[in-house]
Scaffold this active site. Sequence first.
Site, PDB file in Angstrom:
ATOM      1  N   HIS A 138     -21.272 -33.694  15.377  1.00 36.95           N
ATOM      2  CA  HIS A 138     -22.321 -32.749  15.017  1.00 36.95           C
ATOM      3  C   HIS A 138     -23.615 -33.456  14.623  1.00 36.95           C
ATOM      4  CE1 HIS A 138     -23.497 -28.587  13.667  1.00 36.95           C
ATOM      5  NE2 HIS A 138     -22.643 -28.305  14.624  1.00 36.95           N
ATOM      6  N   TYR A 143     -18.867 -30.869   8.186  1.00 40.69           N
ATOM      7  CA  TYR A 143     -18.984 -29.905   9.280  1.00 40.69           C
ATOM      8  C   TYR A 143     -17.594 -29.587   9.837  1.00 40.69           C
ATOM      9  CZ  TYR A 143     -19.354 -27.822  13.746  1.00 40.69           C
ATOM     10  OH  TYR A 143     -19.148 -26.957  14.786  1.00 40.69           O
TER      11      TYR A 143
HETATM   12 MG    MG Z   1     -20.485 -28.711  18.503  1.00 47.35          MG
END
Ligand code: MG
Length: 427
Positions: A233, A180
């Site tokens: 995340h 991410y």
């Molecule tokens: Mg975020």
Amino acid sequence: MTDIQPVVAPVWEPSGGMPALKITNVKAICTAPDGIRLVVVKVETSEPGLYGLGCATFTQRPLAVVTAVEEYLKPFLLGRDPNDIEDIYQSAYVSSYWRSGPVLNNALSGVDMALWDIKGKRAGMPVYQLLGGKSRVAASLYAHASGASLEELEDEVRRFLDQGYRYVRCQIAVPGYSTYGSRIAPRQQPSNQTLGLGTAPWEPTPYCRLVVKMFDHLRSRLGDEVELLHDIHERIPPIQAIGLAKELERYHLFFLEDPLAPEDNEYFRILRQQTSTPIAMGELYVNQQEYVPLIRDRLIDFIRVHLSDIGGLSMGLKLAHFCEFFGVRTAWHGPGDVSPVGHAANLQLDLACHNFGVQEQHVFGEAAREVFPGTPEIRDGYLWSNEKPGLGVDINEDLAAKYPFPEHPLNGAWPPVRRLDGTVIRP
Ligand code: MG
């Protein structure tokens, strides 16, 4: 025996007898000038030329929001006085009986922000003035730095520091994995291609090891002045998030974001007892029952909700004031799937609320800035108000129509992220 008199409700005279102003149209405008699906609500009034704009962007399910706005909120709001922001919010909120959730909250947000925009325009003031005026000159931003290697990341952080930024979020690609917030390092073929799953895999343990190395590298080379941030995340199991937060303590992060998923909220209690690493949380929250206990029990340090996902500016204002009493600062979610109108709404709160922490930045492309004249300006690591009445952002509807939603096999939805064995995980 006395006669029982029927109860007579007072006549509903909204807005203290101000001249009658009516909502004459409510519409959702879809546009993707930078390739990101945006939904903006326009509320038109009986006063020629007076309208407001609000952000209703739920980029993974935008058409569901459009339906909620045009099929349900519009008939509910036609003829109402746009001055009555709070009453409109409260009555529209319960008009679906079943409520909350990202679709209905985004639809409400589009209307709510547009009503604040209208009120500011009527007052001839930027909205932050209606919220109490400025608490600061401009809003400190944090920039996103990422790299395929420690050296590449360090160079990018330095570039931001040279531009005047004092806060930088740092994400690094885990070689061979779909990380991410960063690019995929090319030197290792994604292993689950062999299982025919088609996407690069994700594994929590190599990521956790690398993030510690990343902060060791950055702190030793950049020194202590720069404020460093990181976003997990919600991708790793709770106990690994707790271990990581403890290991990162010595690198003095400004905040560690989304260490846990909303489904694991109760783990914040355990996390808090284990580490003093500051915690930011919230972009996935849609319901006050998710975030109120974390704030009340002082389990997080920064509230990071996405304003349109909690219902708009009115809810954001209440939430910010609630947070102030518990030492929690604001860091409103501000990626590219918040429209320029939404960023302007974030900015009103950033400027007005005493307990502002930091603002996530997104640099809009030229096309988006043309579609949305008045998009807040970024200078020297700060976000600045253009000091125009209302939210200060307009929309060029003809130009917006030239940027329809892009074709996409999943219609904009998150593709699945899987472990090596094919197990799907949170994105
Ligand atoms: Mg975020």
